[in-house]
Design an enzyme around this catalytic site. Sequence first.
Site, PDB file in Angstrom:
ATOM      1  N   ASN A   1      86.392 -12.680  34.771  1.00 48.43           N
ATOM      2  CA  ASN A   1      87.527 -12.733  35.677  1.00 48.43           C
ATOM      3  C   ASN A   1      88.279 -14.047  35.635  1.00 48.43           C
ATOM      4  O   ASN A   1      89.377 -14.151  36.171  1.00 48.43           O
ATOM      5  CB  ASN A   1      87.073 -12.399  37.097  1.00 48.43           C
ATOM      6  CG  ASN A   1      86.789 -10.918  37.218  1.00 48.43           C
ATOM      7  OD1 ASN A   1      87.680 -10.105  37.030  1.00 48.43           O
ATOM      8  ND2 ASN A   1      85.542 -10.571  37.461  1.00 48.43           N
TER       9      ASN A   1
ATOM     10  N   THR B   1      90.268  -0.913  41.549  1.00 50.14           N
ATOM     11  CA  THR B   1      91.307  -0.855  40.515  1.00 50.14           C
ATOM     12  C   THR B   1      90.895   0.322  39.732  1.00 50.14           C
ATOM     13  O   THR B   1      90.251   0.208  38.707  1.00 50.14           O
ATOM     14  CB  THR B   1      91.275  -1.998  39.518  1.00 50.14           C
ATOM     15  OG1 THR B   1      91.604  -3.157  40.198  1.00 50.14           O
ATOM     16  CG2 THR B   1      92.326  -1.813  38.423  1.00 50.14           C
TER      17      THR B   1
ATOM     18  N   GLU C   1      82.294  -5.104  35.930  1.00 49.75           N
ATOM     19  CA  GLU C   1      82.471  -6.287  35.097  1.00 49.75           C
ATOM     20  C   GLU C   1      81.342  -7.294  35.254  1.00 49.75           C
ATOM     21  O   GLU C   1      81.143  -7.857  36.318  1.00 49.75           O
ATOM     22  CB  GLU C   1      83.786  -6.981  35.453  1.00 49.75           C
ATOM     23  CG  GLU C   1      84.994  -6.274  34.890  1.00 49.75           C
ATOM     24  CD  GLU C   1      86.303  -6.859  35.399  1.00 49.75           C
ATOM     25  OE1 GLU C   1      86.280  -7.715  36.288  1.00 49.75           O
ATOM     26  OE2 GLU C   1      87.354  -6.439  34.887  1.00 49.75           O
TER      27      GLU C   1
ATOM     28  N   THR D   1      90.271  -0.025  30.835  1.00 51.89           N
ATOM     29  CA  THR D   1      90.733  -1.419  30.687  1.00 51.89           C
ATOM     30  C   THR D   1      89.524  -2.251  30.241  1.00 51.89           C
ATOM     31  O   THR D   1      89.214  -2.286  29.056  1.00 51.89           O
ATOM     32  CB  THR D   1      91.359  -1.963  31.986  1.00 51.89           C
ATOM     33  OG1 THR D   1      90.473  -1.767  33.070  1.00 51.89           O
ATOM     34  CG2 THR D   1      92.681  -1.259  32.272  1.00 51.89           C
TER      35      THR D   1
ATOM     36  N   LYS E   1      88.579   5.393  35.657  1.00 53.35           N
ATOM     37  CA  LYS E   1      88.432   4.083  35.016  1.00 53.35           C
ATOM     38  C   LYS E   1      88.317   3.048  36.131  1.00 53.35           C
ATOM     39  O   LYS E   1      88.811   3.242  37.245  1.00 53.35           O
ATOM     40  CB  LYS E   1      89.601   3.774  34.092  1.00 53.35           C
ATOM     41  CG  LYS E   1      90.949   3.620  34.721  1.00 53.35           C
ATOM     42  CD  LYS E   1      91.305   2.333  35.426  1.00 53.35           C
ATOM     43  CE  LYS E   1      90.921   1.084  34.693  1.00 53.35           C
ATOM     44  NZ  LYS E   1      91.351  -0.112  35.507  1.00 53.35           N
TER      45      LYS E   1
END
Lengths: 396, 396
Positions: A391, A188, A268, A146, A177
């Site tokens: 985010n 996630t 991230e 993602t 992932k």
Amino acid sequence: MSITAPAGFRAAGVTAGLKASGSPDVALVVNDGPDHVVAGVFTSNRVVAAPVTWSRTVVGDGVAHAVVLNSGGANACTGPEGFADTHRTAEHVAEVLGISAGDVVVCSTGLIGERLDLPALLGGVDAAAAALSADGGPDAARAIMTTDTRPKQALVTRGADRAAAAAGTWSVGGMAKGAGMLAPGLATMLCVLTTDAAVDAGDADAALRTATAVTFDRVDSDGCMSTNDTVVLLASGASGVTVSREELVEAVTAVCADLARQLVADAEGASHDIAVTVTGATTEDAAVAVARAVTRSNLFKAAVFGNDPNWGRVLSAVGTVPVEVAPFEADAVDVTINGVTVCRGGGVGEDRTLVDLAAAREVSVVVDLHAGDATATVWTNDLTHDYVHENSAYST
Amino acid sequence: MSITAPAGFRAAGVTAGLKASGSPDVALVVNDGPDHVVAGVFTSNRVVAAPVTWSRTVVGDGVAHAVVLNSGGANACTGPEGFADTHRTAEHVAEVLGISAGDVVVCSTGLIGERLDLPALLGGVDAAAAALSADGGPDAARAIMTTDTRPKQALVTRGADRAAAAAGTWSVGGMAKGAGMLAPGLATMLCVLTTDAAVDAGDADAALRTATAVTFDRVDSDGCMSTNDTVVLLASGASGVTVSREELVEAVTAVCADLARQLVADAEGASHDIAVTVTGATTEDAAVAVARAVTRSNLFKAAVFGNDPNWGRVLSAVGTVPVEVAPFEADAVDVTINGVTVCRGGGVGEDRTLVDLAAAREVSVVVDLHAGDATATVWTNDLTHDYVHENSAYST
């Protein structure tokens, strides 16, 4: 280095059109046997996506033949219709492969609260089935990404040193992932592990639980917990080598540890990977609780982003753990950052300017509670402008 | 509007030179009686600053004559020397005012892990004592600021509607500082409350605990907990009006609620104030636990910064609360953001584009668990670039 390195597996990754970007978004992994052992570990969130509900049932009997995974949509909070979409996906895979739908694990990742484009997904299943290959692992790893900037794969090979009587190597491969919402009870995160060892379902389950508890469950990038987290282990027995539970635990743990570190390294918006190790705890659980409190401190994580070895923020996070969870004396605690013991006995220690956080991405924080012999490490990232940006912009 | 509005109090705020900025940094509050009742509530962190250790003892007998507060240094994690600094500060105040050191509450706020400049602080005490005034409340409120952009003060007056037989008004005033690390068990927060009501120490303690539990303890700006948090209530009895415990609870709660909202509105780097209300919970504790899980979600808070009504992140935070803490069914939960029920029954509800988060600083999130009748609200802020910036640059 991939999930198709162990014998008995084929995989594929294709572009089905679920992602606006046009990147690959559907992966298929098939276990050609002779064994079809499966074990699964899922999010502990009470709000779970449809594929998690489905897949929990699939792995319940310890048998599965295939895993279908999609990025481009989590199929979470989508109600009975979303569950029907998952069911239909499994049935379609079963038809195409000539297996039972009850032996198809389904995984989804992406935005919450939106229905999947089912025709596109089913078309992707057809394309993936046609593309299945014993070299397809890397394509599958790419199709589940993602916000990951790179695919994550790992492989360990064991048995080369065995006596001739028990000759034969076996291996464990993995792909994962996840690049945010990494937290206890998994991230996630989707992860498929494959092994050609001959193991029974009980050993597979035990190995997976043991391995995830000390790897993925100790990665806590932002304290958030996903609705979709799934880790699946498939065992084909195709190596012909029967391994003990201990051997399986060791190898699966090594692969999970490798993948977990890759997740942290690609979290991230992060600019530092932080290993928080607690030593001198009365129990391992106490060590984990204290380490987790530090990895959850936004103030500490923002300080690391600013290359500031702010041990006061470490200590104030440590102090939030209830005494019944982790007994220790606050004025006995040492904090060492990148080898410099900046806090000694709960007070000022070595010169904090000796700590250079700008030099490397890796940061080591060691908290010695001086209360016992147990130790544990939890990994996290710093809190950065980019984390906030990614985010806040994710769904827009 | 200040702590010197109730009768019987004098205060001052001066510049002692503890802050490099040259802003005021020492405040003194004196209760001239006739009563000298005190109650205190302190951080629940196990790592506490020297002034907290000292002041817990001071308030233990329910009697105090003065509070001295400094910004420009927390005096936390400073060892026995730090405690000696606090002790010496109290003794100096006692000498200057002709009272006992054991009746002097001490509060500090600022960086952790550095000794205070004691000569400067004691000079500040002298200056503050000389400047004490019945109009000094606003100066004191300014002197306790750290990264606050404005002083926080509040006042309620009661009793004007009493029957002539029990005539006389009384009031509760308050000042607070805090602009980050706002979390349960209080914030990096100092708060002094004053009242001229005649109350005993037991009622003062009960009122303070009840009020803080539903106000300051339900402000959770960034999930972090300070080493220095202190809320002190001083009662002078100078109004001559004896009030019941219930009356005191009501008035003290009103002042604390006012100050708590001011803290949220001035939180470091925030662009939204978010009220998370949980309804339909089985108990108030369950409602608070669920609300707190939402206010702790970095993903949700970053989404609000991006004006994104991302209810999936609300729901996944709600789902992290263990069932034994808050019983509810995940597929029964509704989420309403600024009046739009974007999630109904755990799935997609009204059109999320109807929610305009850019229109105002205030955001209302209502989570209906449909499991009972209890409700609670916890306040927080969004997670912004400025939060990261301020907290990465704070000590450098």
